[in-house]
Each structure stands twice: as structure tokens, then as C-alpha cells.
Design a protein around this motif. Structure first.
Motif, short mmCIF file in Angstrom:
data_model
loop_
_atom_site.label_atom_id
_atom_site.label_comp_id
_atom_site.label_asym_id
_atom_site.label_seq_id
_atom_site.Cartn_x
_atom_site.Cartn_y
_atom_site.Cartn_z
N GLU A 41 2.44 22.80 0.49
CA GLU A 41 1.97 21.74 1.37
C GLU A 41 1.49 20.52 0.58
O GLU A 41 1.75 19.38 0.94
N ILE A 42 0.77 20.79 -0.51
CA ILE A 42 0.26 19.68 -1.34
C ILE A 42 1.44 18.92 -1.95
O ILE A 42 1.50 17.69 -1.92
N THR A 43 2.41 19.66 -2.44
CA THR A 43 3.58 19.03 -3.06
C THR A 43 4.32 18.17 -2.04
O THR A 43 4.75 17.05 -2.33
N LYS A 44 4.43 18.68 -0.83
CA LYS A 44 5.11 17.93 0.23
C LYS A 44 4.38 16.61 0.48
O LYS A 44 5.00 15.55 0.59
N SER A 45 3.04 16.68 0.56
CA SER A 45 2.29 15.44 0.79
C SER A 45 2.49 14.45 -0.36
O SER A 45 2.65 13.25 -0.14
N PHE A 46 2.49 14.95 -1.60
CA PHE A 46 2.74 14.07 -2.76
C PHE A 46 4.09 13.35 -2.59
O PHE A 46 4.20 12.15 -2.83
N ARG A 47 5.09 14.12 -2.18
CA ARG A 47 6.44 13.54 -2.07
C ARG A 47 6.49 12.51 -0.94
O ARG A 47 7.10 11.45 -1.10
N ILE A 48 5.89 12.84 0.17
CA ILE A 48 5.91 11.91 1.31
C ILE A 48 5.19 10.61 0.93
O ILE A 48 5.70 9.52 1.16
N ILE A 49 4.03 10.74 0.33
CA ILE A 49 3.28 9.52 -0.02
C ILE A 49 4.09 8.69 -1.01
O ILE A 49 4.26 7.48 -0.84
N SER A 81 -6.22 11.77 -6.40
CA SER A 81 -6.60 12.86 -5.47
C SER A 81 -7.26 14.03 -6.20
O SER A 81 -7.80 14.92 -5.56
N GLU A 82 -7.14 14.01 -7.52
CA GLU A 82 -7.61 15.15 -8.33
C GLU A 82 -6.95 16.45 -7.88
O GLU A 82 -7.56 17.52 -7.91
N LYS A 83 -5.71 16.35 -7.46
CA LYS A 83 -4.93 17.55 -7.12
C LYS A 83 -3.70 17.58 -8.02
O LYS A 83 -3.32 16.56 -8.57
N LYS A 84 -3.08 18.73 -8.10
CA LYS A 84 -1.92 18.84 -8.99
C LYS A 84 -0.61 18.92 -8.22
O LYS A 84 -0.50 19.70 -7.26
N TYR A 85 0.35 18.12 -8.65
CA TYR A 85 1.70 18.19 -8.05
C TYR A 85 2.29 19.56 -8.39
O TYR A 85 2.18 20.02 -9.52
N GLY A 86 2.92 20.18 -7.40
CA GLY A 86 3.54 21.48 -7.65
C GLY A 86 2.58 22.64 -7.44
O GLY A 86 2.96 23.81 -7.54
N GLU A 87 1.31 22.31 -7.14
CA GLU A 87 0.28 23.34 -7.01
C GLU A 87 0.60 24.30 -5.85
O GLU A 87 0.60 25.50 -6.02
N ALA A 130 2.17 8.04 5.59
CA ALA A 130 1.64 8.21 4.23
C ALA A 130 0.12 8.31 4.25
O ALA A 130 -0.47 9.13 3.53
N VAL A 131 -0.52 7.52 5.11
CA VAL A 131 -1.99 7.55 5.19
C VAL A 131 -2.47 8.93 5.67
O VAL A 131 -3.44 9.48 5.14
N VAL A 132 -1.77 9.50 6.65
CA VAL A 132 -2.17 10.84 7.13
C VAL A 132 -2.07 11.86 6.00
O VAL A 132 -2.95 12.70 5.81
N HIS A 133 -1.02 11.74 5.18
CA HIS A 133 -0.89 12.69 4.07
C HIS A 133 -1.90 12.42 2.97
O HIS A 133 -2.38 13.35 2.32
N ALA A 134 -2.24 11.15 2.76
CA ALA A 134 -3.28 10.83 1.77
C ALA A 134 -4.62 11.42 2.23
O ALA A 134 -5.41 11.91 1.43
#
Ligand code: SER
Length: 613
Positions: A302-310, A293-299, A343-347
Motif C-alpha cells: 500500500e505504501i509503495t502504491k501511494s509513492f507511485r501515485i504521488i 514522509s520518513e517512509k520507505k519505498y518498497g516497504e 495525490a493529496v489523498v495519498h500524501a
């Protein structure tokens, strides 16, 4: 310490204490159509806790794969996952509190080196209405163990969680709760089914001191507060009671212990790392999502939540598929579909591309291949995931647009494949109110999707509505009644499985049936068929159905209003069973019943297979 090490330390520790190590059972319970997934290590052990002999003896330990659908919506914080491994040790009528509590304390403090000052424990306050005593004994054992570490363990009486949040820790170490410290598969003493085993439990919590209490969870923090400062890492259930049909409790013939501890939470505690997604079982998935995703966990939150859900959902999906579940609109398949689509929605939110899930599945398989045999299934896993995602991807964008325009959740489901839970979640994020009632009415009329399953919505009955299966289902009820007539009322259903070709009924009975008995059972079933008896369904409050003496399979969970199938003339029923149906309207539709096989499946459990000709 990492997962391999802690899993091994636990099993070695209990092996040295005379336990036999058994492999994990499947996520899909065997011989038990009443629950969708294995939700606790004790689930496959129920028959043994009730007194049947375990082939491996009285001391068992394992690491059991578990899945809890009711935690799907909790995923997103730092500690809830739907799939997890539960480390377990069992005493099947062998040792009890005085052995188990010191052992588990030794494991926690010596083997995985938790600081005893960070461990807090709870015990059962008692339930006078059910004549269940306060668990002074566990508290006393804990008190002495803490004293050996130079800690004075003060006791605090809470009772309810509400009261706990009003008075706070008060310098305590041992806390008495009521319902929180009673364990059975269906909850507190009131909600338990007759015949079900349960008992007081003593839970262990680890304190993550860096986490500050959040008052949105209650004025004061306490071990069972959900703010995340105290996390439950283990639970010793002292399974010594059984609920009777009159609502009272009797002691089981033997005292049992059922300990369960979440592997990842134990690792989190041993590393003083409150985020379970940073544990070596989940972190490789997080890393892969970062790459894709080129995003950072913990950033950000909301992003962190999506990482966890996926990462949680893809792991659970991989394990489900490996245990034979495929996406569908009913029961287990529906839960799998829900996980994948969520998971797809969060991806999508993280702008990940379509191929990502196959790559994430590979990471899951790599992480676990030395523990569970899943790597030989990777091709199937990938194919099933890719097909399921393709189906949903085609409608996802349009569905999201439709959602923005104003939602009809029924159209979102039927045209765009959005599970209702997903629509509700998206709506909640945007503070939109969904007319759930209207949805349910439309949904009921919708033929294609027959049932939405989750452990809590279970109604029992058949997933396959083919006429041949339905007939065998009614024959199954007649068979149970006939077995009770010939072998005695003690015969109880312990499992069942019905296909278009045959029925299979597992029941409690301790010896092989004689040829005469089998013949007699067949005759009774065939007589009832010839008598052309009506089959009727009544929806009743559970208590009333119990009064009727309706048969229920042990371990099954039933709602407040249950349906009972009755065979025979009004008030002269020859069969009464809790059941979701469907059944034939009259026994004369069945044809001739034949037993094709009678065999043992476990100590004290026989299995009959039968057909209709
Ligand atoms: N059965 C108990 C639980 O699930 C302990 O294993 O918490």
C-alpha cells in the motif's frame, strides 16, 4: 543506462538513418478541440500520415510528451504511468517494414544492448471481415533477424487475448493477435471513424524473467498478459490503410511507419529493472517522498502504491501546468484537479505535510530542465499547485470523515471537492457500493460544473458558454458549409478555436482563397443568417449520424450516441455536424459575419478567422 543516454541514442540512431529530429509538441493538442491531451506521438502527425507534406521531409524522429487519462487508475503497479515520453520514428511515405523492423531490432540489441532472447514480438493475424490480410511479411522479417542471432523463432497463432491465455506461449517467439495488433487512434477496424488512417502493427515485448506469472490474469502467460512478466517496449505501426464511409478499407496513397516506444520502459528493459519508478526520471521524486514522509519505498504494497501515485501524478501535473493547463471543473483542468487531489489523498496516507508538493515539483523540474524548458515556469507551477492544494486541504479531513459516515458522493464533490473518481476509488478500497446513477442524476442538474471531461467522454462542443461564443460557434458551422459550397466538398475541418471575440477554422485546402471566393463565402453565411433558419440538435446512434452525412473533424473521438446539429428546415439542412453544442436556436440571432483573415497554417491547411458584428 539512464534517460538522457537512451533518449539521445535513439535520436542519434535515427538521425544517422536520415531522419530529421523535431521537438516534442505540447501536451495540449493544437488546433484540435476534440481530444484533451496528446496521447501518442502520432497524434500531431496525423495530417502528414494522410499525405500532407511535412516541412522537414519524409523521415522524422522525436521524443514526444504524452498523457493518458485512461491510465490514471492503472498507476500503482510497477510500469503504468499517466505521463510518459514516447520515442518515435516516422516514415511518411518513405521506407516500410523491410527497413524499419531491422533498424529497430538493431537499436534494441546493439544500441541499448537488450538480450535478443528476452525479446518477443507480435504481428497482425488478419481480419477477413474487413478484408485485411495477415501480416506474414513482418513475421518473416523478424524470423530472419532472430535467426541471425541463432534463435529459431517459432510462430504461434493466438487471435484473441482470451485464447492466448488459454493456450500460453507454447515455445513461441512471434505471436499473431487480432485487435491487439491493429492500431488507429480510435481502436480496432470496427470502431474506426471513416477517413481515419490505421494499420497492422508489430509490437516488441521484453521478458522480465524474474517476474512469475500471476494466474489472476489468466491461466497462462503470453506477451499481452497484464501480469508484468512481458512488457511492451515498442510498437511499429504500418499505417497504410484508411477507413471509408461504407466501412471498407482502402490503401492510403503512400505507406507510412509510425514507431512508438515508451522511454522509461526501454530504460527499464535495458537495466533489467521491471520497476519504472526506479528509473532516473522518477526515482528522485520517490527519494524526496521518502525524505518528506520518513517512509520507505518498497516497504509494503500500500505504501509503495501511494509513492507511485504521488510521483506519477505530480510529474504529470507539473508538465500540464507548464503547457498552460490550470485546475478547473471542466475538461483538461478537471483532469489536472483530479490528479492533484488524488495525490493529496495519498500524501495524507503517508502523513506528508502541506508543503511537500512544492518541493516535489522542484524535483520534477530539476530532473527535466535539460530536456524540456520547464524550469522558467517553476514559480507558476508552484503557485498553482499550492493554491489548488490549499483549497482541497481545507475540506479534505472533513470530507474523509463524511465519507466514513456513509457517503453521498454528490455532497463529497460539491461541498468537499472530492472528484467522483476519487470517491469511487476510496469506496472500492473499503468494499462500499456507491449509487453512481443517483450521483449522475444530481450531477446533471448541477449547473456549475458543466462537463466532466476525459478522452473517452468527449462530446465535442464549447467549454465557454458565453452568448458571444455560442453565436460564433453557430457561425462556425455556417462557415464550414459555405466553404464547401464555394470550394468543394473536399474541404474538411482540421481544427477550430472559438473565443468571445472571434472564430478560427482550419480546413483542408491547398491554395490561397481569391478575394471573390472570400466574398462569396461571406455572402452565403450572411444569407443563411438572414433566412432565419432553425438550429436543431438530434441525438443519434453514431451509424445513423454517419448515414446523414454529418461532418466530423478528423481525429475526433465520438461516443456510441452522438449529437448532431442541423441547420435549416427539416430534411433541407444546409449544415450537418457532429457537435456537442451549444448553439443559438435560430440563425437570425447572429448579426453580420465577416472574414478577418485567411492564411496558411501548414501545407494543405488554411485558416480563416472571422467575427460577428
Ligand atoms: N501510435 C502507436 C502507439 O501509440 C505507435 O507510436 O502505440
Amino acid at each position: 543506462m539512464q534517460s538522457q543516454e537512451i533518449r539521445k541514442k535513439f535520436l542519434d540512431f535515427f538521425e544517422k538513418k536520415g531522419h530529421k529530429i523535431v521537438p516534442s509538441s505540447s501536451l495540449v493538442p493544437e488546433n484540435d478541440p476534440s481530444v484533451l491531451f496528446t496521447t501518442a506521438g502520432m497524434q500531431p502527425m496525423v495530417a502528414y500520415l494522410l499525405g500532407q507534406e511535412h516541412p522537414k521531409g519524409k523521415r522524422i524522429a522525436n521524443s514526444q510528451k504524452c498523457f493518458r487519462a485512461n491510465d490514471i487508475e492503472e498507476v500503482g503497479d510497477n510500469r503504468h504511468t499517466t505521463f510518459f515520453e514516447m520515442l518515435g520514428n516516422w516514415s511518411l511515405g518513405d521506407y516500410f517494414k523491410r527497413e524499419q523492423i531491422p533498424w529497430i531490432f538493431e537499436f534494441l540489441t546493439k544500441e541499448i544492448k537488450l538480450d535478443p532472447k528476452k525479446i518477443y514480438v507480435t504481428a497482425f493475424i488478419g481480419d477477413p471481415a474487413h478484408n485485411l490480410p495477415k501480416d506474414f511479411e513482418s513475421a518473416e522479417i523478424w524470423k530472419n533477424l532472430f535467426a541471425e542471432k541463432g534463435i529459431t523463432a517459432k510462430e504461434v497463432e493466438f487471435g484473441t487475448e482470451k485464447r492466448a491465455s488459454e493456450i500460453g506461449m507454447g515455445g513461441g517467439r512471434i505471436f499473431y493477435y487480432q485487435d491487439k495488433n491493429w492500431w488507429s487512434m480510435s481502436g480496432n477496424p470496427d470502431s474506426m471513424q471513416s477517413g481515419e488512417p490505421g494499420g497492422p502493427d508489430s509490437e516488441m515485448f521484453y521478458e522480465f524473467s524474474d517476474i512469475q506469472h500471476d494466474v489472476s490474469f489468466g491461466k497462462y502467460c503470453h506477451p499481452n498478459c497484464d501480469c508484468g512478466r512481458y512488457v511492451e517496449i515498442g510498437n511499429s505501426v504500418f499505417m497504410e490503410y484508411q477507413k471509408k464511409s461504407d466501412g471498407s478499407f482502402a490503401k492510403l496513397p503512400k505507406q507510412n511507419v509510425d514507431f512508438g516506444g515508451g522511454l522509461e520502459r526501454l530504460i527499464a528493459a535495458s537495466n533489467n529493472e521491471p520497476d519504472v519508478f526506479k528509473i532516473d526520471t522518477l526515482f528522485p521524486i520517490i527519494k524526496e517522498i521518502e525524505r518528506l514522509s520518513e517512509k520507505k519505498y518498497g516497504e509494503d504494497f500500500e505504501i509503495t502504491k501511494s509513492f507511485r501515485i504521488i510521483s506519477d501524478h505530480i510529474r504529470a501535473a507539473v508538465f500540464m501546468i507548464a503547457d498552460g493547463v490550470t485546475p478547473s471543473n471542466t475538461e483538461r483542468g478537471y483532469i489536472l484537479r483530479r490528479l492533484v487531489r488524488r495525490a493529496v489523498v495519498h500524501a495524507h496516507k503517508l502523513n506528508m505535510n502541506d508543503g511537500a508538493f512544492a518541493e516535489l515539483a522542484v524535483v520534477v523540474v530539476q530532473t527535466y530542465k535539460n530536456v524540456y524548458s520547464i524550469d522558467n515556469k517553476i514559480i507558476d507551477i508552484k503557485n498553482i499547485l499550492i493554491t489548488e492544494i490549499e483549497k482541497f486541504k481545507n475540506t479534505l479531513d472533513k470530507g474523509l470523515k463524511e465519507f466514513e459516515k456513509g457517503i453521498d458522493p454528490f455532497v463529497l464533490l460539491t461541498t468537499y471537492g472530492f472528484p467522483i473518481e476519487l470517491t469511487l476509488e476510496l469506496a472500492k478500497e473499503k468494499d462500499i457500493v456507491v449509487d453512481v446513477k443517483n450521483f449522475e442524476e444530481k450531477f446533471k442538474k448541477h449547473q456549475e460544473i458543466s462537463r466532466v471531461g476525459s478522452e473517452h467522454k468527449f462530446k465535442g462542443g464549447l467549454a465557454d458558454h458565453n452568448p458571444k461564443t455560442i453565436k460564433l460557434h453557430t457561425a462556425h458551422h455556417l462557415l464550414l458549409a459555405a466553404l464547401q459550397e464555394v470550394l468543394g466538398k473536399n474541404v474538411k475541418q482540421r481544427g477550430s478555436n472559438i473565443t468571445q471575440e472571434r472564430l478560427r477554422l482550419d480546413f483542408s485546402f491547398d491554395r490561397k482563397l481569391t478575394d471573390e471566393e472570400k466574398k462569396r463565402v461571406e455572402e452565403i453565411v450572411n444569407d443563411k443568417i438572414k433566412e432565419s433558419l432553425p438550429v436543431v440538435c438530434k441525438e443519434l446512434p453514431k451509424a445513423e449520424a454517419e448515414k446523414l452525412g454529418a461532418e466530423m473533424e478528423f481525429g475526433a473521438k465520438y461516443g456510441d450516441v452522438v449529437s448532431v446539429y442541423l441547420i435549416g428546415e427539416e430534411n433541407k439542412w444546409i449544415s450537418r455536424e457532429f457537435c456537442g453544442g451549444p448553439h443559438v436556436g435560430n440563425t437570425n440571432e447572429l448579426g453580420e459575419f465577416k472574414i478577418t483573415k485567411e492564411e496558411a497554417v501548414a501545407a494543405g491547411i488554411r485558416r480563416i478567422k472571422g467575427v460577428l458584428e
